[in-house]
Design an enzyme around this catalytic site. Sequence first.
Site, PDB file in Angstrom:
ATOM      1  N   GLU A  12      -7.862  -9.359   4.133  1.00  0.00           N
ATOM      2  CA  GLU A  12      -7.441  -8.689   2.908  1.00  0.00           C
ATOM      3  C   GLU A  12      -6.183  -9.364   2.358  1.00  0.00           C
ATOM      4  O   GLU A  12      -5.424  -9.988   3.082  1.00  0.00           O
ATOM      5  CB  GLU A  12      -7.168  -7.208   3.190  1.00  0.00           C
ATOM      6  N   HIS A  14      -8.311  -0.600  13.916  1.00  0.00           N
ATOM      7  CA  HIS A  14      -7.730  -0.025  12.694  1.00  0.00           C
ATOM      8  C   HIS A  14      -8.438   1.273  12.312  1.00  0.00           C
ATOM      9  O   HIS A  14      -7.799   2.229  11.873  1.00  0.00           O
ATOM     10  CB  HIS A  14      -7.826  -1.063  11.575  1.00  0.00           C
ATOM     11  N   HIS A  40      -3.623 -10.412   5.332  1.00  0.00           N
ATOM     12  CA  HIS A  40      -3.691  -9.926   6.709  1.00  0.00           C
ATOM     13  C   HIS A  40      -5.146  -9.713   7.120  1.00  0.00           C
ATOM     14  O   HIS A  40      -6.050  -9.693   6.289  1.00  0.00           O
ATOM     15  CB  HIS A  40      -2.905  -8.621   6.864  1.00  0.00           C
ATOM     16  N   HIS A  74     -14.827   0.235   5.520  1.00  0.00           N
ATOM     17  CA  HIS A  74     -14.181  -0.355   6.689  1.00  0.00           C
ATOM     18  C   HIS A  74     -15.008  -0.138   7.953  1.00  0.00           C
ATOM     19  O   HIS A  74     -15.220  -1.060   8.747  1.00  0.00           O
ATOM     20  CB  HIS A  74     -12.791   0.266   6.898  1.00  0.00           C
ATOM     21  N   ASP A 115      -7.791  -7.173   9.470  1.00  0.00           N
ATOM     22  CA  ASP A 115      -7.960  -5.865  10.107  1.00  0.00           C
ATOM     23  C   ASP A 115      -8.692  -6.056  11.427  1.00  0.00           C
ATOM     24  O   ASP A 115      -9.705  -6.760  11.490  1.00  0.00           O
ATOM     25  CB  ASP A 115      -8.793  -4.932   9.225  1.00  0.00           C
ATOM     26  N   TRP A 130       0.857  -1.192   0.000  1.00  0.00           N
ATOM     27  CA  TRP A 130       0.000   0.000   0.000  1.00  0.00           C
ATOM     28  C   TRP A 130       0.892   1.241   0.000  1.00  0.00           C
ATOM     29  O   TRP A 130       1.895   1.285   0.715  1.00  0.00           O
ATOM     30  CB  TRP A 130      -0.884  -0.011   1.230  1.00  0.00           C
TER      31      TRP A 130
END
Length: 213
Positions: free
Chosen positions: A175, A58, A52, A163, A54, A18
């Site tokens: 994700e 987050h 990963h 999110h 979240d 990212w």
Amino acid sequence: MANYLDVSLTISPDLPQWPGSPPIELKRRRDMAQGDKANDSVLMCGVHTGTHVDAPVHFLAHGADVTHLPLEILIGPAVVAALPDVDAITADTLEGLNLPSDTQRLLLRTRNSESWRRGERAFQPDFVALTADAARWVVHRGIRLIGVDYLSVQRFHDHHETHIVLLEAEVVIVEGLNLAQATPGNYEFICLPLKLAGADGAPARAVLRSLSE
């Protein structure tokens, strides 16, 4: 022996990151080739690297960290659904899947997975992800885990509402899945993130075992 399909990404410096994330570095602290008695390495990367999960914290200031994500959601039956021709996943897109009413874990295979198959190293800002109305659909349907095949469940230029809607409803977000080899169908899904105290996310190893045979 059951046949398991690894749907997690290999963490290496070649993995797309990212924008703004720290680089991935794996360095030998001790090296037998240099005369040390053992090899001993140090890994440096962000907690949202590769495949990963979240955690609520987050995006929610007082949300739970990754150690509080329940194993009974991270492990269990899942549906893999293919959406090869969409640029965004909307509520109408998900409604059109005609999922079984008892679906609790949904993994979405889009054209994103082809970029993993091709081994692309550059970040792809036009990746396919969920809109906010799709997130509300997930919550309304009682889905407890949503998995996507790029580095975010929301589109690159969208607000964080996708999110927030999911995390406020305690939907587990996975994700960075690589679903290129996963045909649509029913699976056992196992996703085990690192147990990092206080972390807003964690890299995970994720595998599928077909339940359709």
